[in-house]
Design an enzyme around this catalytic site. Structure first.
Site: not given
Ligand code: SAH
Ligand code: SF4
Length: 382
Positions: A220, A362, A133, A137, A140, A126, A112, A243, A189
């Protein structure tokens, strides 16, 4: 004596799928045109410039539209190459103007991308860098998706082309354009797919094409520390670091990659990021999770941790998804956290969630095929 060839035994040569010119870098485009016999090496420069302009400045998907190229040359191009967009499986528009496209790059290979209007002076797109991925995390949605593959540079660039088609950007006067920024904050990522991301940036930032400056492209990462220098040197991208925690114990849990590259190692790599300065700050993203990482003590720890780094801090209210194990912090808690960070001299915008109603915010992205498989599984179990 005459030799005869037994044609009955010759297999028909399988014609390879024609190359799609729409996602090639300039050198790849030149090589394809020369190899395809469409242009001599001597004439390649001029011809590549013309074809490039039609593809990346005007967004054409039909060789017949390349009117400054002789008809015979256009026919030769159309005979050997294609100019194609991947298929859009679904387009959703949120009440707040956010648009999300679910794109099929190949059967079952879906990701997407999301357009967010009015970010600063124009909108931001975006982009996804992978299908799914690998990093899991815990907050996410993308990280819960099993299917993972890197997207190619062409597939990354196609996301920009699809957005520009939809927004009618190719023909818009430059002051009316709505897509001025790119963020690699969709699925995946980006630093696990750096070559393709870097090639895609070469194409998107080219002045004779889409021409989005590298300073308006942000990558990012969840913290692939050893790749940061390569990212900066190869692309000149703006850097954002996810972070989310101020100590290794909590970050190990939220961002499991932290076990490999802990906070101290990550921040050392950030300090060494090429081109980092007060004019080119790194953004630290911090997702606000109720009762997990949102206390005033953690806000103070964050400030101490980032001392001396030219930084912005971006507080992201947690965006929920079906079955997520967290809740978003209360508005007052987020404001109190932001106030501490602000007092320490950091700009700390709270990222307004956009497109939540269509799961476009996000961390909410996840491909439809996976969702359908999951719902089919659920249906079987009732
Ligand atoms: N994989 C990369 C880029 C994609 S995620 C990364 O992790 O940085 C883009 C941003 O969305 C990251 O800062 C991630 O931590 C954040 N993110 C992921 N899941 C989220 C959620 N459920 N609510 C808010 N931010 C989230
Ligand atoms: Fe992957 Fe970024 Fe989601 Fe972590 S926050 S699972 S690195 S897309």
């Amino acid at each position: 004596m005459s030799a005869t060839i037994d044609l009955s035994r010759a297999k028909p040569a399988a014609r390879p799928a024609p190359v799609n010119l729409a996602g090639l870098t300039r050198p790849q485009l030149a090589a394809a045109l020369v190899e395809g016999g469409v242009v001599t090496p001597a004439a390649a420069r001029m011809r590549v410039g013309q074809v490039w302009g039609w593809i990346h400045k005007y967004g054409v998907t039909d060789f017949a539209a390349m009117t400054n190229i002789a008809k015979s040359a256009r026919a030769a191009l159309a005979d050997r190459f294609v100019l194609e967009r991947p298929r859009i499986l679904e387009r959703q528009q949120s009440v707040d103007g956010v648009i999300k496209w679910l794109i099929a790059f190949a059967p079952g290979i879906e990701a997407e991308s999301v357009f967010i209007p009015d970010v600063g002076r124009s909108g931001a797109l975006c982009l996804s860098s992978q299908v799914g991925c690998t990093l899991n995390c815990t907050f996410c949605h993308t990280g819960t998706q099993a299917l993972v593959r890197n997207l190619s540079a062409a597939e990354i660039v196609a996301q920009v082309q699809i957005a520009r088609d939809d927004l009618a950007e190719w023909t818009a006067a430059s002051r009316e354009r709505r897509l001025g920024n790119i963020v690699f904050m969709g699925m995946g990522e980006p630093l696990y797919n750096l070559d393709a991301v870097a090639d895609a940036m070469d194409i998107i930032s080219d002045n004779e094409g889409v021409a989005i400056s590298r300073r308006r492209i942000t990558v990012s990462t969840s913290g692939v520390a050893p790749e940061l220098t390569a990212l900066g040197e190869r692309t000149g991208a703006m850097l954002a670091i996810s972070l989310h925690a101020t100590n290794d114990e909590l970050r190990d849990e939220l961002v499991p990659l932290n076990r490999r590259y802990p906070i101290a190692e990550l921040l050392a790599a950030v300090r060494a990021y090429p081109g980092l300065s007060n004019a080119r700050r790194v953004t630290f993203e911090y997702v606000m999770l109720k009762g997990v990482n949102d206390s005033p003590a953690e806000a103070r720890a964050l400030v101490r941790l980032l001392a001396g780094i030219p930084a912005k801090i971006n507080l992201i209210p947690f965006n929920p998804w079906p079955g997520a194990p967290y809740e978003c912090s209360d508005a007052r808690t987020i404001e109190a956290f932001a106030a501490i960070v602000n007092r320490a001299g950091y700009a700390s915008p709270i990222r307004t969630p956009r497109g939540r109603d269509i799961l476009a915010a996000c961390g909410q992205l996840r491909s439809q095929s996976e969702k359908m498989r999951a719902s089919a599984r659920r249906a079987r179990h009732v």
